[in-house]
Design a protein around this motif. Structure first.
Motif, PDB file in Angstrom:
ATOM      1  N   HIS A 297     -57.380  34.020  -0.561  1.00  0.00           N
ATOM      2  CA  HIS A 297     -57.920  35.608  -1.308  1.00  0.00           C
ATOM      3  C   HIS A 297     -57.384  35.847  -2.733  1.00  0.00           C
ATOM      4  O   HIS A 297     -56.599  35.360  -3.364  1.00  0.00           O
ATOM      5  N   LYS A 298     -57.874  36.041  -3.588  1.00  0.00           N
ATOM      6  CA  LYS A 298     -57.886  36.535  -4.884  1.00  0.00           C
ATOM      7  C   LYS A 298     -56.701  38.014  -5.137  1.00  0.00           C
ATOM      8  O   LYS A 298     -57.071  38.359  -4.086  1.00  0.00           O
ATOM      9  N   ARG A 299     -56.122  37.564  -6.167  1.00  0.00           N
ATOM     10  CA  ARG A 299     -55.502  38.437  -6.508  1.00  0.00           C
ATOM     11  C   ARG A 299     -56.579  39.861  -7.365  1.00  0.00           C
ATOM     12  O   ARG A 299     -56.940  39.694  -8.068  1.00  0.00           O
ATOM     13  N   ASP A 313     -58.709  38.590 -11.781  1.00  0.00           N
ATOM     14  CA  ASP A 313     -57.988  37.124 -10.113  1.00  0.00           C
ATOM     15  C   ASP A 313     -56.623  37.061 -10.988  1.00  0.00           C
ATOM     16  O   ASP A 313     -56.521  35.444 -11.451  1.00  0.00           O
ATOM     17  N   GLU A 315     -53.454  35.377 -12.033  1.00  0.00           N
ATOM     18  CA  GLU A 315     -52.074  35.215 -11.076  1.00  0.00           C
ATOM     19  C   GLU A 315     -51.494  35.523 -11.629  1.00  0.00           C
ATOM     20  O   GLU A 315     -50.100  35.572 -12.097  1.00  0.00           O
ATOM     21  N   THR A 320     -47.467  36.671  -5.647  1.00  0.00           N
ATOM     22  CA  THR A 320     -48.587  36.361  -4.518  1.00  0.00           C
ATOM     23  C   THR A 320     -48.320  37.482  -3.288  1.00  0.00           C
ATOM     24  O   THR A 320     -49.224  37.948  -3.161  1.00  0.00           O
ATOM     25  N   ARG A 323     -50.747  39.919  -4.015  1.00  0.00           N
ATOM     26  CA  ARG A 323     -51.623  40.165  -4.216  1.00  0.00           C
ATOM     27  C   ARG A 323     -52.818  41.636  -4.101  1.00  0.00           C
ATOM     28  O   ARG A 323     -54.077  41.879  -4.170  1.00  0.00           O
ATOM     29  N   LYS A 326     -54.199  46.550  -7.247  1.00  0.00           N
ATOM     30  CA  LYS A 326     -55.599  46.310  -7.803  1.00  0.00           C
ATOM     31  C   LYS A 326     -55.611  46.748  -8.890  1.00  0.00           C
ATOM     32  O   LYS A 326     -54.747  47.798  -8.965  1.00  0.00           O
TER      33      LYS A 326
END
Ligand code: ADP
Ligand code: MG
Length: 638
Positions: A297-299, A313, A315, A320, A323, A326
């Motif tokens: 799963h993308k951040r 994304d 990181e 995490t 995550r 937005k």
């Protein structure tokens, strides 16, 4: 090459049907989706040319254009971005990769009325397919930067689409919609009207950092190319003064970067000046995406450098366990060529990340008092993710505990914080009691809860799988030790009670010594020890874990994950004030039992052990034998 006809994948077909027949009240958003895709395509092209200098791409005038034809009733959204190859068109436009969509469609089928299904559209967002809310035919012409051949895709949304190769496509993508007649007739929904389009762009896409161009309102001289004008301000919201940005504008930026169609719960703005200057605009969403717990799963935080998009994304900017956050971070002093590897090691990025994390956590804390409703929504959607931080982020552990909520025996429906638990603690109580388990109901009826209920002590009821894990490594909150009700010895008596209880216990211990030794030996294969309990009031017996042993639930979790776990023997506790146990003691004393003799008494011991296992949701090692023994006993009572 002739056009090939393809069938839409089942889910895609269902989604399209829904779009075609949609009465979604806010159809304007289809344009936001197309512009958002074009903007992404321009970002991607710019990044790719930075990375790959040999790429043959034209980046001289990157922009988005809106073109209309009132006679043919068409609207075209064009960009000169990255474009798509033939295979990408089939893959990206013909199927739905988003794993959440299947669930979405299931919920949609269950939604009884159309209002509910419309609401679902708003929740999940449908990207490119939103075009079919306003168009009865869509044509996409695209050429990937660096490739010579273009691809034309066409569909009326009814089951199939065609794809063909074309020779003379310009770089990038154009999407042409043939607008539905019923919409064009209504002035208000005429998407060929420049006035209407300008209004939509202003409303939803003003912040897009690429120019969005349209034919000027006043046409040029006869025969001359019509003048174009840029209709968006292209101003990054985070670079504008705080008061000049409306909530709606923030919302639209959020929707662009998150691909979510609902408003965020909370917007966070940050500004750092000095040697390392940056601006950040972060959003807390109002609902969890479907893939929040999936691998990869993308951040959600994008990195910009001096207003230029660098990466999705990122990181290095969010741990995490955050995550779901937005947003955008725009740093002034990084190179445009900065890579993920460099970011991971950069000390200033590390400092920035720490500040962002602290700010997110303190914002959630403020929400608890300023907007409790929003806090509750956030916790319901993301609490499980936030609690992962208790294992990952030692530095902020206290801050995370502070914003966590749990079910409790105190409150039937609501959740409680540790802080309010501590405020309610009884005099003389110095531990925070909790129990972990599958469900609230199972825990409330568990024998472990009996003494706590009798004494009126509050117990937190933890039901998330992650709870099993973090409670092992978080020793205390606010100086109060966290204590499982199912582990170790419990000591709930006050000091003066203690003395009396001690004498009592001593006496009982002597009375029961024979039975306990005998039972420990009899059941030695499956239990570590048989002892008297101070936690039971109603049940005859229960199973307890030793203070430092892994709990049964965690043991099961490890097994479910395929890990080898040695079998851990538990402790069997007996309730001496239960008639079954006191009778058992008398029977044992009356009979000089030989160890190993398969007497009736031994069967009773086995049954007591089985009952203790069952009452806590545990598994019997030989269920058939247990029910045979039980049936036998029942028969004799008739
Ligand atoms: P999402 O944008 O959430 O991925 P969409 O349905 O809007 O979903 O788009 C699906 C995919 O099609 C995009 O991820 C992108 O790869 C591709 N795509 C759509 N529009 C364009 C475009 N204008 N240029 C290049 N690729 C595009
Ligand atoms: Mg999109």
């Amino acid at each position: 090459m002739p056009a090939e006809t393809f069938e839409f994948q089942v889910e895609a077909r269902q989604l399209l049907q829904m779009m075609i027949h949609s009465i979604y009240s806010n159809k304007d958003v289809f344009l936001r989706e197309l512009i958002s895709n074009s903007s992404d395509a321009l970002d991607k092209l710019r990044l790719e040319t930075l990375r790959d200098e040999s790429l043959q791409a034209d980046t001289s005038d990157l922009h988005i254009a809106l073109e209309t034809d009132t006679e043919k009733r068409t609207l075209t959204v064009r960009d000169n971005g990255i474009g798509m190859s033939h295979d990408e068109v089939v893959q990206l436009i013909g199927t739905i990769a988003n794993s959440g969509t299947a669930k979405f469609l299931r919920e949609w089928k269950e939604a009884k009325d159309s209002a509910a299904s419309e609401e679902l559209i708003g929740q999940f967002g449908v990207g490119f397919y939103a075009s079919f809310m306003v168009a009865d035919e869509v044509t996409l012409l695209t050429r990937r930067a660096g490739e010579s051949q273009g691809t034309r895709w066409n569909s009326d949304g009814e089951g199939t689409y065609t794809v063909e190769s074309v020779e003379d496509a310009p770089q990038g993508t154009s999407v042409t919609l043939r607008l539905k007649a019923e919409d064009t007739e209504d002035q208000l929904f005429d998407y060929t009207s420049p006035w209407k389009l300008r209004e939509i762009v202003k409303r939803y896409s003003d912040f897009i950092t690429w120019p969005i161009r349209m034919a000027a309102a006043t046409p040029g001289e006869d025969g001359a190319e019509p003048e174009t004008e840029t209709v968006n301000s292209m101003k990054a919201l985070w670079a504008r003064s705080k008061d000049s940005v409306t909530d709606e504008e923030y919302s639209e930026l959020y929707k662009h970067i998150s691909h979510d169609w609902t408003d965020p719960l909370e917007t966070i703005r940050m500004q750092a000046e000095g040697t390392f200057e940056y601006q950040a605009l972060l959003f807390l969403p109002s609902h969890a995406p479907q893939d929040l717990f999936m691998q990869g799963h993308k951040r959600g935080v994008q990195l910009y450098v001096k207003r230029v998009f660098i990466m999705d994304d990122c990181e290095a900017l969010m741990p995490t366990y955050l995550r779901f956050v937005k947003g955008v971070v725009d740093a002034q002093d990084l190179s445009l060529n900065v890579s993920r590897e460099i970011l991971q090691q950069d000390r200033q990025i590390e400092m920035m990340r720490r500040r962002l994390v602290k700010k997110v956590l303190s914002t959630v804390k403020d929400m608890m008092s300023a907007s409790p409703e929003n806090y509750r929504t956030l916790w319901k959607e993301f609490g499980r993710v936030l609690k992962e931080g208790l294992l990952q982020d030692f530095e902020n552990r206290d801050a995370i505990l502070e914003i966590s909520s749990f079910a409790s025996t105190q409150d039937e429906e609501g959740l409680t914080t540790l802080r309010s638990y501590v405020e309610r603690m009884k005099e003389g109580q110095d531990q925070i009691y909790f129990m972990t388990g599958e469900s609230r109901a199972a825990m409330e009826n568990s024998p472990h809860m009996e003494a706590f209920r009798a004494k009126g002590l509050e117990v937190l009821l933890l039901t998330d799988p992650v709870d099993e894990v973090w409670v092992q490594s978080v020793p205390e909150f606010d100086g109060k030790q966290l204590q499982s009700v199912a582990k170790g010895e419990v000591d709930l008596d006050s000091d003066e009670e203690k003395e009396k209880a001690e004498e009592e216990r001593e006496k009982r211990q002597q009375e029961y010594a024979g039975l306990l030794t005998w039972m420990t030996e009899r059941l030695g294969e499956s239990v570590k020890e048989v002892r008297l309990s101070s936690r039971l009031t109603v049940s005859p017996a229960c199973i307890v874990s030793d203070t430092h042993d892994v709990t049964p639930a965690l043991e099961n979790m490890y097994r479910a994950m395929g890990q080898e776990v040695p079998h851990i023997k538990r402790i069997l506790e007996l309730n001496p004030s239960h008639a079954l146990i006191s009778s058992l003691k008398r029977a044992h004393a009356a009979q000089d039992t030989e160890p190993g003799a398969d007497s009736e008494l031994a069967e009773t011991a086995e049954l007591v052990h089985g009952l203790a296992l069952l009452s806590d949701g545990g598994e019997l090692s030989d269920p058939a034998r247990f029910s045979r023994l039980m049936a036998d006993r029942l028969e004799r009572t008739l």
